[in-house]
Motif scaffolding. Structure first.
Motif, PDB file in Angstrom:
ATOM      1  N   SER A 202      50.258 -65.141 -27.166  1.00 26.12           N
ATOM      2  CA  SER A 202      49.871 -65.342 -28.556  1.00 26.12           C
ATOM      3  C   SER A 202      48.417 -64.925 -28.760  1.00 26.12           C
ATOM      4  O   SER A 202      47.532 -65.439 -28.086  1.00 26.12           O
TER       5      SER A 202
ATOM      6  N   CYS B 298      56.242 -72.226 -34.081  1.00 24.78           N
ATOM      7  CA  CYS B 298      57.503 -72.104 -33.347  1.00 24.78           C
ATOM      8  C   CYS B 298      58.673 -72.398 -34.287  1.00 24.78           C
ATOM      9  O   CYS B 298      58.644 -73.402 -35.016  1.00 24.78           O
TER      10      CYS B 298
ATOM     11  N   ILE C  47      51.788 -72.245 -32.031  1.00 27.17           N
ATOM     12  CA  ILE C  47      51.833 -71.665 -30.692  1.00 27.17           C
ATOM     13  C   ILE C  47      50.406 -71.324 -30.307  1.00 27.17           C
ATOM     14  O   ILE C  47      49.771 -70.471 -30.922  1.00 27.17           O
TER      15      ILE C  47
ATOM     16  N   SER D 268      49.049 -68.543 -25.049  1.00 28.02           N
ATOM     17  CA  SER D 268      50.269 -69.054 -24.419  1.00 28.02           C
ATOM     18  C   SER D 268      51.420 -68.074 -24.663  1.00 28.02           C
ATOM     19  O   SER D 268      51.394 -67.281 -25.602  1.00 28.02           O
TER      20      SER D 268
ATOM     21  N   ARG E 220      54.825 -66.639 -25.922  1.00 31.04           N
ATOM     22  CA  ARG E 220      55.735 -66.853 -27.049  1.00 31.04           C
ATOM     23  C   ARG E 220      56.821 -65.784 -26.991  1.00 31.04           C
ATOM     24  O   ARG E 220      56.600 -64.678 -26.503  1.00 31.04           O
TER      25      ARG E 220
ATOM     26  N   HIS F 208      58.120 -71.021 -28.804  1.00 34.88           N
ATOM     27  CA  HIS F 208      57.425 -71.350 -27.560  1.00 34.88           C
ATOM     28  C   HIS F 208      58.328 -71.029 -26.379  1.00 34.88           C
ATOM     29  O   HIS F 208      59.540 -71.257 -26.457  1.00 34.88           O
TER      30      HIS F 208
END
Length: 178
Positions: free
Chosen positions: A98, A105, A112, A116, A118, A136
């Motif tokens: 992300s 999400c 999100i 991280s 996604r 997620h």
């Protein structure tokens, strides 16, 4: 519905599933649809593996009706049946980190976080795959009904480096155990 398996006569067509070129001589899957922009029909071309993952019902019907030699037929049929059993799997359009914390999400509704993993989603409409948001990585079981998504994600994430692919594989394994 008319579907066809045939070798590509040139390398001009792009796969509607992954957007990569279909190489000359490579077996491809074509689905004939009404043309929404003009009279007549159009053919939507996909790599055979992309068709099994993105259009599983159509692929399985065409596979049963064809006499063409389809490489890895059993593996592709198994993958397509897995998608039919978990219909939301056909929405997977790859994975990415992300770039911001803005997107939410579709499964849990939470933001999100930046950096991280996604999962990109698409919806099939009139022969096209339209963007449909994100999920997620940790919400995959809730959203897709299965943890077994890595093959789909990697197939539609061609720009990930080898290191990112390994990291994603570890993240799928680690979050699947939780």
């Amino acid at each position: 519905m008319n579907c066809v398996f045939e070798p590509a006569p040139s390398n001009r067509a792009r796969c509607r599933g992954c957007s990569l070129k279909i190489e000359r001589g490579e077996l491809r899957f074509g689905e004939r649809l009404d043309n929404p922009f003009a009279n007549g029909e159009m053919t939507v071309w996909l790599h055979v593996a992309c068709a099994a993952l993105k259009r599983p019902e159509t692929f399985l019907q065409a596979l049963a009706d064809t006499s063409a030699e389809v490489p890895d037929r059993d593996r592709l049929e198994h993958a397509a049946r897995h998608c039919v059993a978990h219909p939301r799997l056909a929405r997977i359009d790859g994975a990415e980190r992300s770039p911001s914390g803005v997107a939410k999400c579709r499964s849990c509704g939470q933001a999100i976080g930046r950096g991280s993993w996604r999962l990109r989603l698409v919806f099939y409409e009139e022969g096209r795959f339209s963007p449909g948001g994100f999920v997620h990585l940790d919400c995959r079981r809730t959203y897709f009904g299965t943890d077994d998504i890595l093959e789909h994600v990697l197939r539609f994430s061609p720009t990930l480096s080898d290191e990112e692919r390994e990291d994603l594989g570890r993240a799928c394994g680690a979050s699947g155990d939780a």
